[in-house]
Design an enzyme around this catalytic site. Structure first.
Site, PDB file in Angstrom:
ATOM      1  N   HIS A  50       0.848  -1.189   0.000  1.00  0.00           N
ATOM      2  CA  HIS A  50       0.000   0.000   0.000  1.00  0.00           C
ATOM      3  C   HIS A  50       0.890   1.248   0.000  1.00  0.00           C
ATOM      4  CE1 HIS A  50       0.544  -0.580   4.460  1.00  0.00           C
ATOM      5  NE2 HIS A  50       0.836   0.699   4.352  1.00  0.00           N
TER       6      HIS A  50
HETATM    7  P1  TYD Z   1      -1.553  -2.299   7.605  1.00  0.00           P
HETATM    8  O1  TYD Z   1      -1.120  -0.877   7.743  1.00  0.00           O
HETATM    9  O2  TYD Z   1      -2.212  -2.695   6.307  1.00  0.00           O
HETATM   10  O3  TYD Z   1      -0.329  -3.274   7.889  1.00  0.00           O
HETATM   11  P2  TYD Z   1       0.940  -3.749   7.016  1.00  0.00           P
HETATM   12  O4  TYD Z   1       1.354  -2.644   6.116  1.00  0.00           O
HETATM   13  O5  TYD Z   1       1.965  -4.070   8.063  1.00  0.00           O
HETATM   14  O6  TYD Z   1       0.558  -4.971   6.255  1.00  0.00           O
HETATM   15  O7  TYD Z   1      -2.519  -2.644   8.824  1.00  0.00           O
HETATM   16  C1  TYD Z   1      -2.955  -3.972   9.071  1.00  0.00           C
HETATM   17  C2  TYD Z   1      -4.319  -3.897   9.740  1.00  0.00           C
HETATM   18  O8  TYD Z   1      -4.220  -3.212  10.985  1.00  0.00           O
HETATM   19  C3  TYD Z   1      -5.388  -3.168   8.916  1.00  0.00           C
HETATM   20  O9  TYD Z   1      -6.609  -3.854   9.058  1.00  0.00           O
HETATM   21  C4  TYD Z   1      -5.504  -1.818   9.585  1.00  0.00           C
HETATM   22  C5  TYD Z   1      -5.104  -2.094  11.018  1.00  0.00           C
HETATM   23  N1  TYD Z   1      -4.433  -0.937  11.649  1.00  0.00           N
HETATM   24  C6  TYD Z   1      -5.118  -0.178  12.576  1.00  0.00           C
HETATM   25  O10 TYD Z   1      -6.293  -0.441  12.914  1.00  0.00           O
HETATM   26  N2  TYD Z   1      -4.483   0.899  13.138  1.00  0.00           N
HETATM   27  C7  TYD Z   1      -3.211   1.226  12.808  1.00  0.00           C
HETATM   28  O11 TYD Z   1      -2.657   2.220  13.351  1.00  0.00           O
HETATM   29  C8  TYD Z   1      -2.519   0.418  11.840  1.00  0.00           C
HETATM   30  C9  TYD Z   1      -1.097   0.735  11.440  1.00  0.00           C
HETATM   31  C10 TYD Z   1      -3.160  -0.662  11.286  1.00  0.00           C
END
Ligand code: TYD
Length: 136
Positions: A50
């Site tokens: 992302h």
């Molecule tokens: P994401 O940022 O997509 O993680 P990565 O890049 O490590 O794969 O986040 C994973 C999940 O956690 C997504 O459902 C959103 C949630 N999340 C929160 O609720 N709050 C936050 O501050 C973060 C960073 C993620």
């Protein structure tokens, strides 16, 4: 447009005492609004996939090794290996990232905004449209 880069933070201590590293707003390119950390990520897992419209981050591997592959909307591809707890990676807005972890890695993120799903660009197609707009 700012570009991703490593920021080295001071280490207080010694090899016999152990170390402390401090991050505070005065030494950062933004004001911290949120801190999160990820852990127990299997080493076969690639996370990320992302970009963010506005979020800026400084990210540390507080333990283990974390590899970041970044792509800017200008098409620039960058790779960073985080393997020192006192070195953070600054990621400006609008960088697509994939992230690989060693089995023992803990990722600590200092973030410029509170969590908002609306700030995520989760489709690479949407990101490539932004790249096209940027190129025009
Ligand atoms: P994401 O940022 O997509 O993680 P990565 O890049 O490590 O794969 O986040 C994973 C999940 O956690 C997504 O459902 C959103 C949630 N999340 C929160 O609720 N709050 C936050 O501050 C973060 C960073 C993620």
């Amino acid at each position: 447009m700012s570009t991703p880069h490593l920021i080295e933070f001071s280490k207080i201590g010694s090899s016999s005492l152990g170390y402390i590293t401090v991050a505070q707003n005065s030494g950062l390119p933004f004001q911290i609004q949120r801190v999160y950390w990820t852990y127990f990520t299997p080493d076969s897992m690639i996370r990320g996939h992302h970009a963010h419209y506005d979020l800026e981050q400084v990210i540390f591997a507080t333990s283990g090794i974390i590899e970041f592959n970044l792509e800017g909307i200008d098409g620039q591809q960058l790779k960073f290996i985080l393997d020192s707890p006192n070195v953070g990676l600054y990621i400006p807005k609008l960088y697509w990232r994939t992230i690989k972890f060693s089995h023992n890695a803990v990722l600590l993120c200092l973030a410029s905004m509170e969590y908002s799903e609306k700030d995520y660009i989760r489709s690479y197609y949407d990101f490539s449209l932004l790249k096209q707009e940027f190129a025009q």
